[in-house]
Scaffold this motif. Structure first.
Motif: not given
Length: 310
Positions: A102-121
């Motif tokens: 639950s506490h895992t932090l993700i670091l990424v340079g550029i957030v794609s729509p796919y990754l943004l969708d995962l973030k919100e879900q």
């Protein structure tokens, strides 16, 4: 505030060679690394360093163990596949994401729509590092140098005394314009923001509003685009002289109509991700300076529940 990453388990997914130098820096400050898609021989760790490292060829196992999950700067595509210079194929699936703590932090340079969708879900803890000022400013140095090197390769003239236009005057644009001035180019800056134009004028560049670039396009020898939008459609490309070279530093699909450029015989080069290509050691060391600060700052503020490792 803590000074190292002792006690943290960090997963890194390989994108390009800069990730090797980031990994070495994280080991130096006592992180435990789970490396996905890395070539064990290329990383070239000594015996002491190897005690802190495990190698994987999948995302599921490290996802279950990790506190920090570092994706390459370009991130993932719209199917979730990690963007990499190798033949590896790693997909950030629902199953992988559900494996995170639950506490895992993700670091990424550029957030794609796919990754943004995962973030919100899944309510992911996510930082888009390309938006960090310090990283972007430092990365602008290898980006600008790489763009200049490519321009030198593609043109038959010197940068000195060339008519060179920088479209966009953000972090990369500013550094690029300064380098062009230093090399003796007749430097033109096109931007919409009035404050950016004022800064360009202070740097002794020629300035023009982005909507008025048609007035000068025919005179240009080299154009450097940094704006991630269709700035150079076919109508504008027709105004260029046939020897003009375009270096496009915007993220894919870039800022010009490439089919039209080919049709018109205009040399163009899409060049995102230059830091990792032209100066991987410098680019990796930049990440190795910025990422630990970001992680430590995140933990020190008690975000994401990672307070147990402080």
């Amino acid at each position: 505030m803590r000074k190292d990453l002792d006690g943290l388990t960090i997963t890194m997914v390989y994108g390009d060679k800069r990730d090797i130098y980031l990994a070495k820096r994280l080991i130096e400050i006592n992180a435990n690394l789970l490396l996905v898609g890395f070539d064990r021989n290329e990383v070239a760790l000594n015996f002491k360093e190897l005690k802190r490292v495990q190698f994987f060829q999948n995302l599921i196992e490290p996802a279950k163990k990790t506190d920090i999950f570092i994706l390459p700067i370009p991130g993932v595509d719209n199917q979730g596949f990690v963007k990499t210079t190798t033949k590896n194929s790693f997909q950030l699936t629902q199953e992988v994401v559900k494996s995170f703590k639950s506490h895992t932090l993700i670091l990424v340079g550029i957030v794609s729509p796919y990754l943004l969708d995962l973030k919100e879900q899944h309510n992911l803890n996510l930082i888009e590092t390309a938006e960090l000022n310090d990283l972007s400013i430092l990365n602008s140095i290898p980006s600008a140098e790489g763009a200049l090197a490519k321009a030198m390769e593609l043109t038959k003239i010197t940068i000195h005394n060339s008519n060179s236009m920088v479209i966009g005057f953000g972090r990369v644009g500013i550094t690029l314009a300064r380098m062009l001035k230093g090399l003796g180019a007749n430097t033109f800056v096109a931007a919409r923001n009035i404050e950016q134009l004022a800064r360009a004028l202070e740097m002794n560049c020629h300035v023009l509003d982005l909507n008025d670039i048609e007035k000068k396009l025919q005179e240009m020898d080299i154009i450097f685009n940094t704006v991630p939008a269709l700035i150079l459609p076919k109508e504008r490309l027709k105004l260029l002289n046939k020897n003009c070279v375009i270096i496009d530093l915007a993220s894919a699909p870039g800022g010009l109509d490439y089919n039209a450029a080919d049709e018109l015989g205009i040399r163009s080069y899409l060049a995102p991700g230059l830091p990792g290509r032209v100066a991987p050691i410098t680019a990796g060391n930049i990440l190795g300076t910025v990422y630990p600060r970001v992680i430590i700052d995140y933990i020190s503020k008690g975000r994401g529940g990672v307070t147990n490792v402080c």
